[in-house]
Design a protein around this motif. Structure first.
Motif, PDB file in Angstrom:
ATOM      1  N   ASP A  33    -145.208  86.773-100.128  1.00 42.74           N
ATOM      2  CA  ASP A  33    -145.638  87.397 -98.869  1.00 42.74           C
ATOM      3  C   ASP A  33    -144.490  88.245 -98.334  1.00 42.74           C
ATOM      4  O   ASP A  33    -143.328  87.846 -98.412  1.00 42.74           O
ATOM      5  CB  ASP A  33    -146.061  86.354 -97.829  1.00 42.74           C
ATOM      6  CG  ASP A  33    -146.999  86.961 -96.784  1.00 42.74           C
ATOM      7  OD1 ASP A  33    -148.161  86.523 -96.694  1.00 42.74           O
ATOM      8  OD2 ASP A  33    -146.583  87.913 -96.060  1.00 42.74           O
ATOM      9  N   HIS A  59    -155.851  81.428 -82.581  1.00 44.86           N
ATOM     10  CA  HIS A  59    -156.713  81.107 -83.724  1.00 44.86           C
ATOM     11  C   HIS A  59    -157.404  79.775 -83.505  1.00 44.86           C
ATOM     12  O   HIS A  59    -156.745  78.730 -83.439  1.00 44.86           O
ATOM     13  CB  HIS A  59    -155.887  81.085 -85.010  1.00 44.86           C
ATOM     14  CG  HIS A  59    -155.660  82.456 -85.567  1.00 44.86           C
ATOM     15  ND1 HIS A  59    -154.851  83.378 -84.953  1.00 44.86           N
ATOM     16  CD2 HIS A  59    -156.194  83.086 -86.649  1.00 44.86           C
ATOM     17  CE1 HIS A  59    -154.868  84.510 -85.646  1.00 44.86           C
ATOM     18  NE2 HIS A  59    -155.673  84.367 -86.669  1.00 44.86           N
ATOM     19  N   ILE A  60    -158.714  79.813 -83.402  1.00 45.61           N
ATOM     20  CA  ILE A  60    -159.513  78.609 -83.174  1.00 45.61           C
ATOM     21  C   ILE A  60    -160.425  78.437 -84.380  1.00 45.61           C
ATOM     22  O   ILE A  60    -161.159  79.367 -84.741  1.00 45.61           O
ATOM     23  CB  ILE A  60    -160.340  78.733 -81.876  1.00 45.61           C
ATOM     24  CG1 ILE A  60    -159.389  78.902 -80.697  1.00 45.61           C
ATOM     25  CG2 ILE A  60    -161.225  77.520 -81.663  1.00 45.61           C
ATOM     26  CD1 ILE A  60    -159.444  80.226 -80.041  1.00 45.61           C
ATOM     27  N   ARG A 339    -159.500  89.312 -95.612  1.00 44.96           N
ATOM     28  CA  ARG A 339    -160.040  90.146 -94.534  1.00 44.96           C
ATOM     29  C   ARG A 339    -159.688  91.627 -94.726  1.00 44.96           C
ATOM     30  O   ARG A 339    -160.506  92.498 -94.473  1.00 44.96           O
ATOM     31  CB  ARG A 339    -159.466  89.614 -93.222  1.00 44.96           C
ATOM     32  CG  ARG A 339    -159.821  90.381 -91.999  1.00 44.96           C
ATOM     33  CD  ARG A 339    -159.885  89.441 -90.823  1.00 44.96           C
ATOM     34  NE  ARG A 339    -159.389  89.996 -89.598  1.00 44.96           N
ATOM     35  CZ  ARG A 339    -159.877  89.686 -88.390  1.00 44.96           C
ATOM     36  NH1 ARG A 339    -160.888  88.856 -88.284  1.00 44.96           N
ATOM     37  NH2 ARG A 339    -159.364  90.194 -87.313  1.00 44.96           N
ATOM     38  N   TYR A 346    -163.924  89.058 -91.073  1.00 43.47           N
ATOM     39  CA  TYR A 346    -164.169  87.666 -91.397  1.00 43.47           C
ATOM     40  C   TYR A 346    -163.332  86.734 -90.519  1.00 43.47           C
ATOM     41  O   TYR A 346    -162.165  87.005 -90.241  1.00 43.47           O
ATOM     42  CB  TYR A 346    -163.771  87.377 -92.842  1.00 43.47           C
ATOM     43  CG  TYR A 346    -164.781  87.729 -93.906  1.00 43.47           C
ATOM     44  CD1 TYR A 346    -166.147  87.776 -93.634  1.00 43.47           C
ATOM     45  CD2 TYR A 346    -164.371  87.974 -95.207  1.00 43.47           C
ATOM     46  CE1 TYR A 346    -167.064  88.067 -94.632  1.00 43.47           C
ATOM     47  CE2 TYR A 346    -165.282  88.264 -96.211  1.00 43.47           C
ATOM     48  CZ  TYR A 346    -166.625  88.312 -95.918  1.00 43.47           C
ATOM     49  OH  TYR A 346    -167.515  88.591 -96.907  1.00 43.47           O
ATOM     50  N   MET A 348    -161.651  82.752 -90.177  1.00 49.03           N
ATOM     51  CA  MET A 348    -160.880  81.963 -91.151  1.00 49.03           C
ATOM     52  C   MET A 348    -161.778  81.213 -92.127  1.00 49.03           C
ATOM     53  O   MET A 348    -161.507  81.179 -93.332  1.00 49.03           O
ATOM     54  CB  MET A 348    -159.994  80.950 -90.413  1.00 49.03           C
ATOM     55  CG  MET A 348    -158.918  81.598 -89.569  1.00 49.03           C
ATOM     56  SD  MET A 348    -157.869  80.403 -88.717  1.00 49.03           S
ATOM     57  CE  MET A 348    -158.869  79.949 -87.316  1.00 49.03           C
TER      58      MET A 348
HETATM   59  P1  FAD Z   1    -153.934  87.507 -93.572  1.00 58.90           P
HETATM   60  O1  FAD Z   1    -153.808  86.287 -92.750  1.00 58.90           O
HETATM   61  O2  FAD Z   1    -153.706  88.850 -92.955  1.00 58.90           O
HETATM   62  O3  FAD Z   1    -152.927  87.339 -94.808  1.00 58.90           O
HETATM   63  C1  FAD Z   1    -152.615  88.410 -95.670  1.00 58.90           C
HETATM   64  C2  FAD Z   1    -151.132  88.300 -95.995  1.00 58.90           C
HETATM   65  O4  FAD Z   1    -150.827  89.290 -96.995  1.00 58.90           O
HETATM   66  C3  FAD Z   1    -150.245  88.590 -94.796  1.00 58.90           C
HETATM   67  O5  FAD Z   1    -149.416  87.458 -94.516  1.00 58.90           O
HETATM   68  C4  FAD Z   1    -149.429  89.805 -95.237  1.00 58.90           C
HETATM   69  O6  FAD Z   1    -148.077  89.747 -94.799  1.00 58.90           O
HETATM   70  C5  FAD Z   1    -149.518  89.736 -96.750  1.00 58.90           C
HETATM   71  N1  FAD Z   1    -149.342  91.044 -97.391  1.00 58.90           N
HETATM   72  C6  FAD Z   1    -150.058  92.172 -97.171  1.00 58.90           C
HETATM   73  N2  FAD Z   1    -149.587  93.180 -97.943  1.00 58.90           N
HETATM   74  C7  FAD Z   1    -148.554  92.662 -98.651  1.00 58.90           C
HETATM   75  C8  FAD Z   1    -147.640  93.217 -99.612  1.00 58.90           C
HETATM   76  N3  FAD Z   1    -147.683  94.507 -99.989  1.00 58.90           N
HETATM   77  N4  FAD Z   1    -146.695  92.403-100.129  1.00 58.90           N
HETATM   78  C9  FAD Z   1    -146.594  91.106 -99.746  1.00 58.90           C
HETATM   79  N5  FAD Z   1    -147.432  90.536 -98.852  1.00 58.90           N
HETATM   80  C10 FAD Z   1    -148.394  91.304 -98.312  1.00 58.90           C
HETATM   81  N6  FAD Z   1    -160.429  83.646 -87.179  1.00 58.90           N
HETATM   82  C11 FAD Z   1    -161.041  82.508 -86.771  1.00 58.90           C
HETATM   83  O7  FAD Z   1    -161.732  81.870 -87.569  1.00 58.90           O
HETATM   84  N7  FAD Z   1    -160.891  82.047 -85.488  1.00 58.90           N
HETATM   85  C12 FAD Z   1    -160.132  82.697 -84.567  1.00 58.90           C
HETATM   86  O8  FAD Z   1    -160.011  82.251 -83.422  1.00 58.90           O
HETATM   87  C13 FAD Z   1    -159.474  83.897 -84.966  1.00 58.90           C
HETATM   88  N8  FAD Z   1    -158.737  84.581 -84.086  1.00 58.90           N
HETATM   89  C14 FAD Z   1    -158.108  85.728 -84.482  1.00 58.90           C
HETATM   90  C15 FAD Z   1    -157.334  86.401 -83.556  1.00 58.90           C
HETATM   91  C16 FAD Z   1    -156.674  87.565 -83.922  1.00 58.90           C
HETATM   92  C17 FAD Z   1    -155.844  88.298 -82.907  1.00 58.90           C
HETATM   93  C18 FAD Z   1    -156.790  88.048 -85.261  1.00 58.90           C
HETATM   94  C19 FAD Z   1    -156.076  89.309 -85.679  1.00 58.90           C
HETATM   95  C20 FAD Z   1    -157.572  87.384 -86.183  1.00 58.90           C
HETATM   96  C21 FAD Z   1    -158.232  86.216 -85.812  1.00 58.90           C
HETATM   97  N9  FAD Z   1    -159.010  85.497 -86.713  1.00 58.90           N
HETATM   98  C22 FAD Z   1    -159.647  84.348 -86.311  1.00 58.90           C
HETATM   99  C23 FAD Z   1    -159.189  85.959 -88.099  1.00 58.90           C
HETATM  100  C24 FAD Z   1    -158.185  85.312 -89.068  1.00 58.90           C
HETATM  101  O9  FAD Z   1    -156.864  85.698 -88.694  1.00 58.90           O
HETATM  102  C25 FAD Z   1    -158.473  85.805 -90.474  1.00 58.90           C
HETATM  103  O10 FAD Z   1    -159.803  85.557 -90.848  1.00 58.90           O
HETATM  104  C26 FAD Z   1    -157.585  85.174 -91.540  1.00 58.90           C
HETATM  105  O11 FAD Z   1    -156.304  84.860 -91.074  1.00 58.90           O
HETATM  106  C27 FAD Z   1    -157.496  86.149 -92.692  1.00 58.90           C
HETATM  107  O12 FAD Z   1    -156.763  85.589 -93.758  1.00 58.90           O
HETATM  108  P2  FAD Z   1    -156.311  86.531 -94.950  1.00 58.90           P
HETATM  109  O13 FAD Z   1    -155.551  85.677 -95.891  1.00 58.90           O
HETATM  110  O14 FAD Z   1    -157.435  87.329 -95.449  1.00 58.90           O
HETATM  111  O15 FAD Z   1    -155.342  87.628 -94.276  1.00 58.90           O
END
Ligand code: FAD
Ligand code: UDP
Length: 367
Positions: A33, A59-60, A339, A346, A348
């Motif tokens: 990451d 995040h809930i 996402r 999407y 979590m």
């Molecule tokens: P991410 O969590 O974005 O993880 C992707 C990772 O990839 C990141 O850590 C990033 O640093 C890494 N990455 C990207 N490019 C590179 C690269 N080139 N090299 C190395 N690493 C890289 N969902 C809920 O269910 N309930 C909630 O209450 C909720 N509240 C939210 C509130 C906010 C403000 C936001 C923004 C989102 C919320 N969500 C919520 C949605 C939730 O955050 C996402 O669904 C979930 O975290 C997505 O997971 P992911 O692994 O797809 O992406």
């Protein structure tokens, strides 16, 4: 022979769930990451005063999927928590999603549930089909409630009018004729008892998972020797934006600790649809159940530039995403999940489900 079977880019839900499923099946996983921590946007940490906060916004956890809940329960205990949100409306704080209380207090009425339904039927503007978020809101609550609770918030959050966003954005928020004031309607509404980061630590605690933080994929991709890549970052970045940039919405988080305030607000989140530059204030103690003399809050200021937090669901963006998706589909040794990798708004639990599916498909014997 390559040192790893899988290189996984991103240690958020998408990457971490894939890592664990594959490691449990005996695969050697290198998980990187670019950030200095695991958990992606769900990462939580203690602030200087020891309160557990969510640096990337509140995040809930909520889901209807027993399977997703059961899988995550291997790595955490849960704390029962039902999120409640009030909206600042003129001089009042009213429940959002709109329910019977919202309508009675806003208009000085004392309607029963059936009467609220009749009221909404009299003010709603039926739309067919429901294409935009404006269609969804006008179709369910009519113009006055739309303008009061949705139009300003949406303009702030997305920099767009409701009519410029796909139906799914506003459809996240139900309308209720009873007094249910929970923000989510899902069967399971819970918080990881020791927090998200603790859950991720246990998920990734496996001898076949090797984690490298503060490591950008763009820097290591030339020397990566894994047999298969799982990429969870923005899909357009993977392809060097060859068709142009996919739009994302970003946020600035203004965290604050109030040492002399035991409770800042009555519920976890207060939304500000029409006042201020921020959309909402969240007080973490409500979410975490933590007890402390002071309290920690966060204000969310939407912005165009910065970390990509939200895909922006609208038809032209979907068309551009489809072009990237076609490129992605032509790469048999790369899987895109998450996402930003799937350009989907999407939650979590939906990411966990998508990651479980991807990882399990990779483990299926090849035909
Ligand atoms: P991410 O969590 O974005 O993880 C992707 C990772 O990839 C990141 O850590 C990033 O640093 C890494 N990455 C990207 N490019 C590179 C690269 N080139 N090299 C190395 N690493 C890289 N969902 C809920 O269910 N309930 C909630 O209450 C909720 N509240 C939210 C509130 C906010 C403000 C936001 C923004 C989102 C919320 N969500 C919520 C949605 C939730 O955050 C996402 O669904 C979930 O975290 C997505 O997971 P992911 O692994 O797809 O992406
Ligand atoms: N929304 C709104 N007013 C509100 C709450 C939500 O207009 O008080 C609209 C707005 O467009 C928002 C969307 O509904 O972006 C989804 O809200 P949600 O709370 O699910 O957003 P998230 O928590 O993902 O930021």
């Amino acid at each position: 022979m390559p040192k790893f079977d899988y290189l996984i880019v991103g240690a958020g839900f998408a990457g971490s769930v894939c890592a664990r499923v594959l490691a449990d099946a005996g695969k050697r996983v290198r998980l990187i990451d670019q950030r200095p921590h695991i958990g992606g946007n769900a990462h939580d940490t203690r602030d200087a005063q020891g309160l557990l906060i969510h640096p990337y916004g509140p995040h809930i956890f909520h889901t209807n999927s027993k399977a997703v809940l059961a899988w995550l329960s291997r790595f955490t205990e849960w704390r029962f928590y039902e999120h409640r949100v009030l909206a600042q409306m003129e001089q009042q704080l009213l429940p959002i999603p709109i329910n019977r209380t919202t309508i009675n207090r806003l208009y000085g009425l004392s309607l029963s549930g059936d009467e609220v339904q009749a009221y909404l039927d009299s003010v709603r503007e039926p739309r067919e089909p429901l294409q935009t978020s404006e269609d969804v809101v006008l179709n369910s609550v009519g113009r006055d409630l739309c303008d009061k609770f949705f139009r300003g918030y949406t303009r702030k959050q997305w920099g767009l009018d409701l009519a410029e966003l796909s139906a799914g954005v506003a459809a996240r928020i139900p309308t209720r004729c009873d007094d249910d004031d929970r923000y989510f309607s899902d069967t399971y509404q819970l918080m990881p008892a020791q927090g998200y980061t603790a859950m991720f630590e246990r998920m990734l605690d496996h001898p076949l998972i090797s984690i490298e933080l503060a490591t950008d994929f763009r820097r290591i991709k030339a020397d990566s020797d894994a047999q298969h890549l799982i990429y969870t970052g923005p899909i357009d970045a993977y392809f060097d934006h060859c068709y142009g940039r996919l739009p994302y919405r970003s946020l600035r988080f203004d965290h604050q600790h109030l040492p002399d305030v035991a409770q800042f607000q009555a519920v976890g989140t207060v939304n500000y649809p029409n006042d201020h530059d921020y959309t909402r204030i969240t007080e973490f103690k409500h979410l975490t159940g933590q007890r402390a003399a002071g309290t920690s809050i966060v204000r969310e200021y939407p912005q165009a530039e910065g970390d990509p937090f939200y895909p922006i669901p609208r038809p032209e963006n979907e068309t551009l995403y489809k072009r990237y998706q076609a490129l992605a589909d032509s790469l048999p040794k790369v899987s895109f999940v998450g996402r930003l990798a799937q350009y989907r708004y999407y939650n979590m639990d939906q990411i966990v489900a998508a990651a479980l599916k991807t990882a399990n498909q990779l483990l299926e014997p090849q035909a």
